[in-house]
Write a protein that holds these residues in place. Structure first.
Motif, PDB file in Angstrom:
ATOM      1  N   GLY A  93      -1.046  -9.194  16.086  1.00 47.53           N
ATOM      2  CA  GLY A  93      -0.449  -8.051  15.404  1.00 47.53           C
ATOM      3  C   GLY A  93      -1.066  -6.742  15.848  1.00 47.53           C
ATOM      4  N   ARG A  94      -2.384  -6.697  15.896  1.00 50.81           N
ATOM      5  CA  ARG A  94      -3.082  -5.473  16.322  1.00 50.81           C
ATOM      6  C   ARG A  94      -2.727  -5.090  17.747  1.00 50.81           C
ATOM      7  NH1 ARG A  94      -6.569  -2.316  13.136  1.00 50.81           N
ATOM      8  NH2 ARG A  94      -6.609  -3.404  11.162  1.00 50.81           N
ATOM      9  N   ASN A  95      -2.722  -6.072  18.646  1.00 48.10           N
ATOM     10  CA  ASN A  95      -2.424  -5.809  20.052  1.00 48.10           C
ATOM     11  C   ASN A  95      -1.017  -5.249  20.248  1.00 48.10           C
ATOM     12  OD1 ASN A  95      -4.965  -6.699  20.813  1.00 48.10           O
ATOM     13  ND2 ASN A  95      -4.261  -8.741  21.399  1.00 48.10           N
ATOM     14  N   ALA A  96      -0.090  -5.618  19.354  1.00 50.82           N
ATOM     15  CA  ALA A  96       1.284  -5.124  19.442  1.00 50.82           C
ATOM     16  C   ALA A  96       1.483  -3.822  18.665  1.00 50.82           C
ATOM     17  CB  ALA A  96       2.250  -6.186  18.921  1.00 50.82           C
ATOM     18  N   GLY A  97       0.462  -3.369  17.947  1.00 48.87           N
ATOM     19  CA  GLY A  97       0.576  -2.128  17.180  1.00 48.87           C
ATOM     20  C   GLY A  97       1.138  -2.317  15.780  1.00 48.87           C
TER      21      GLY A  97
ATOM     22  N   GLY B 286       0.857  -1.175   0.000  1.00 46.76           N
ATOM     23  CA  GLY B 286       0.000   0.000   0.000  1.00 46.76           C
ATOM     24  C   GLY B 286       0.894   1.225   0.000  1.00 46.76           C
ATOM     25  N   ASN B 287       0.615   2.182   0.839  1.00 45.94           N
ATOM     26  CA  ASN B 287       1.452   3.380   0.922  1.00 45.94           C
ATOM     27  C   ASN B 287       2.355   3.365   2.154  1.00 45.94           C
ATOM     28  OD1 ASN B 287      -0.484   3.745   2.842  1.00 45.94           O
ATOM     29  ND2 ASN B 287      -1.072   5.803   2.215  1.00 45.94           N
ATOM     30  N   ARG B 288       2.569   2.179   2.726  1.00 47.02           N
ATOM     31  CA  ARG B 288       3.379   2.037   3.944  1.00 47.02           C
ATOM     32  C   ARG B 288       4.649   1.236   3.657  1.00 47.02           C
ATOM     33  NH1 ARG B 288       1.580   3.969   8.902  1.00 47.02           N
ATOM     34  NH2 ARG B 288       3.146   2.502   9.590  1.00 47.02           N
ATOM     35  N   THR B 289       5.671   1.491   4.449  1.00 43.85           N
ATOM     36  CA  THR B 289       6.933   0.776   4.359  1.00 43.85           C
ATOM     37  C   THR B 289       7.128  -0.019   5.648  1.00 43.85           C
ATOM     38  OG1 THR B 289       7.842   2.528   2.990  1.00 43.85           O
ATOM     39  CG2 THR B 289       9.407   1.043   4.023  1.00 43.85           C
ATOM     40  N   TYR B 290       7.596  -1.255   5.504  1.00 47.85           N
ATOM     41  CA  TYR B 290       7.776  -2.150   6.645  1.00 47.85           C
ATOM     42  C   TYR B 290       9.196  -2.693   6.647  1.00 47.85           C
ATOM     43  CZ  TYR B 290       2.740  -1.879   6.507  1.00 47.85           C
ATOM     44  OH  TYR B 290       1.462  -1.403   6.487  1.00 47.85           O
ATOM     45  N   ASP B 291       9.795  -2.797   7.846  1.00 51.97           N
ATOM     46  CA  ASP B 291      11.142  -3.363   7.905  1.00 51.97           C
ATOM     47  C   ASP B 291      11.212  -4.675   8.676  1.00 51.97           C
ATOM     48  OD1 ASP B 291      10.955  -2.441  10.514  1.00 51.97           O
ATOM     49  OD2 ASP B 291      12.584  -1.011  10.343  1.00 51.97           O
ATOM     50  N   THR B 292      10.132  -5.032   9.371  1.00 43.95           N
ATOM     51  CA  THR B 292      10.100  -6.281  10.125  1.00 43.95           C
ATOM     52  C   THR B 292       8.879  -7.084   9.719  1.00 43.95           C
ATOM     53  OG1 THR B 292      11.202  -5.227  12.011  1.00 43.95           O
ATOM     54  CG2 THR B 292      10.088  -7.321  12.430  1.00 43.95           C
TER      55      THR B 292
ATOM     56  N   PHE C 146      15.865  -7.879  19.626  1.00 42.76           N
ATOM     57  CA  PHE C 146      16.197  -7.031  18.481  1.00 42.76           C
ATOM     58  C   PHE C 146      15.619  -5.635  18.743  1.00 42.76           C
ATOM     59  CE2 PHE C 146      15.656 -11.390  16.789  1.00 42.76           C
ATOM     60  CZ  PHE C 146      16.932 -11.613  16.304  1.00 42.76           C
ATOM     61  N   PRO C 147      16.301  -4.789  19.521  1.00 40.72           N
ATOM     62  CA  PRO C 147      15.737  -3.506  19.965  1.00 40.72           C
ATOM     63  C   PRO C 147      15.368  -2.553  18.833  1.00 40.72           C
ATOM     64  CG  PRO C 147      17.818  -3.972  21.094  1.00 40.72           C
ATOM     65  CD  PRO C 147      17.618  -5.035  20.077  1.00 40.72           C
ATOM     66  N   GLU C 148      15.889  -2.776  17.632  1.00 40.45           N
ATOM     67  CA  GLU C 148      15.556  -1.893  16.514  1.00 40.45           C
ATOM     68  C   GLU C 148      14.133  -2.123  15.980  1.00 40.45           C
ATOM     69  OE1 GLU C 148      17.123  -5.618  14.512  1.00 40.45           O
ATOM     70  OE2 GLU C 148      17.593  -4.520  16.333  1.00 40.45           O
ATOM     71  N   ILE C 149      13.473  -3.174  16.440  1.00 36.79           N
ATOM     72  CA  ILE C 149      12.111  -3.450  15.964  1.00 36.79           C
ATOM     73  C   ILE C 149      11.171  -2.364  16.464  1.00 36.79           C
ATOM     74  CG2 ILE C 149      10.120  -4.996  16.166  1.00 36.79           C
ATOM     75  CD1 ILE C 149      12.084  -7.333  16.177  1.00 36.79           C
ATOM     76  N   ASP C 150      10.475  -1.776  15.500  1.00 37.70           N
ATOM     77  CA  ASP C 150       9.420  -0.800  15.777  1.00 37.70           C
ATOM     78  C   ASP C 150       8.117  -1.428  15.285  1.00 37.70           C
ATOM     79  OD1 ASP C 150       7.688   1.338  15.969  1.00 37.70           O
ATOM     80  OD2 ASP C 150       8.684   2.529  14.420  1.00 37.70           O
ATOM     81  N   PHE C 151       7.221  -1.736  16.193  1.00 39.50           N
ATOM     82  CA  PHE C 151       5.991  -2.421  15.811  1.00 39.50           C
ATOM     83  C   PHE C 151       5.173  -1.630  14.794  1.00 39.50           C
ATOM     84  CE2 PHE C 151       6.349  -4.508  20.171  1.00 39.50           C
ATOM     85  CZ  PHE C 151       7.009  -5.617  19.664  1.00 39.50           C
TER      86      PHE C 151
END
Length: 173
Positions: free
Chosen positions: A143-147, A5-11, A122-127
């Motif tokens: 997934g929703r509960n973790a943001g 979509g219009n979002r970028t994901y790294d994890t 892995f502290p670099e993870i941003d939910f």
């Protein structure tokens, strides 16, 4: 980084049964002989390797808690799964599993204990930049509960951010 979509994901967080391997309705994958990769899953994981900084599996494995298999058998399944994925050019950075039976177990999806374990390791993870791919409402709620943003495979559910009525691998091919 992956674009959806219009979002970028790294994890990327993935459920195991029904996403990577064939689900055994009413049963559990109790040995490597019972483990069967879904068609195209190895190819999809190879593509994900280049798209995501982290690829993690989060899986509820009640078969251990019920005494239907040992933790050693589960570890052997995961060891061989990881070897096969790596041999095909893919990777999984870590597998988190919950073997508890109680719905109140903090690590059991949809609770977010496995996500918090991953973030601690892995502290670099941003939910907010993570994507959860699963095939059940429990995966979606995890997934929703973790943001995280969520992809629900094979089930039409208006609560998912993205829905694919095809298996995980087909959505990447």
């Amino acid at each position: 980084m992956a674009q959806l979509g219009n979002r970028t994901y790294d994890t990327l967080f993935l459920d195991r049964d029904g996403i990577i391997n064939r689900l055994r309705p009413g049963d559990y994958v109790k040995s490597w002989d019972e483990f069967e990769f879904l068609p195209g899953a190895l190819n999809a994981l190879t593509k994900c390797n280049a798209m995501f900084r982290r690829i993690l599996v989060v899986t509820n494995q009640r078969g251990v808690g019920k005494g239907l298999m040992t933790r050693q058998a589960l570890d052997e399944i995961h060891r061989r799964m990881l070897q096969t994925i790596a041999a095909h050019g893919g990777r999984i950075d870590k597998i988190y599993c919950c073997t508890g039976l109680s719905e109140n177990d903090p690590c059991r999806k949809p609770n977010i204990g496995m996500a918090l374990q991953a973030q601690k390791e892995f502290p670099e993870i941003d939910f907010a930049s993570a994507l959860m791919v699963g095939d059940t409402s429990s995966d979606l709620l995890f997934g929703r509960n973790a943001g995280m943003h969520t992809v629900l495979i094979g089930e039409d559910n208006p609560q998912a951010d993205y829905i694919s009525l095809h298996q995980f691998s087909a959505s990447l091919l």
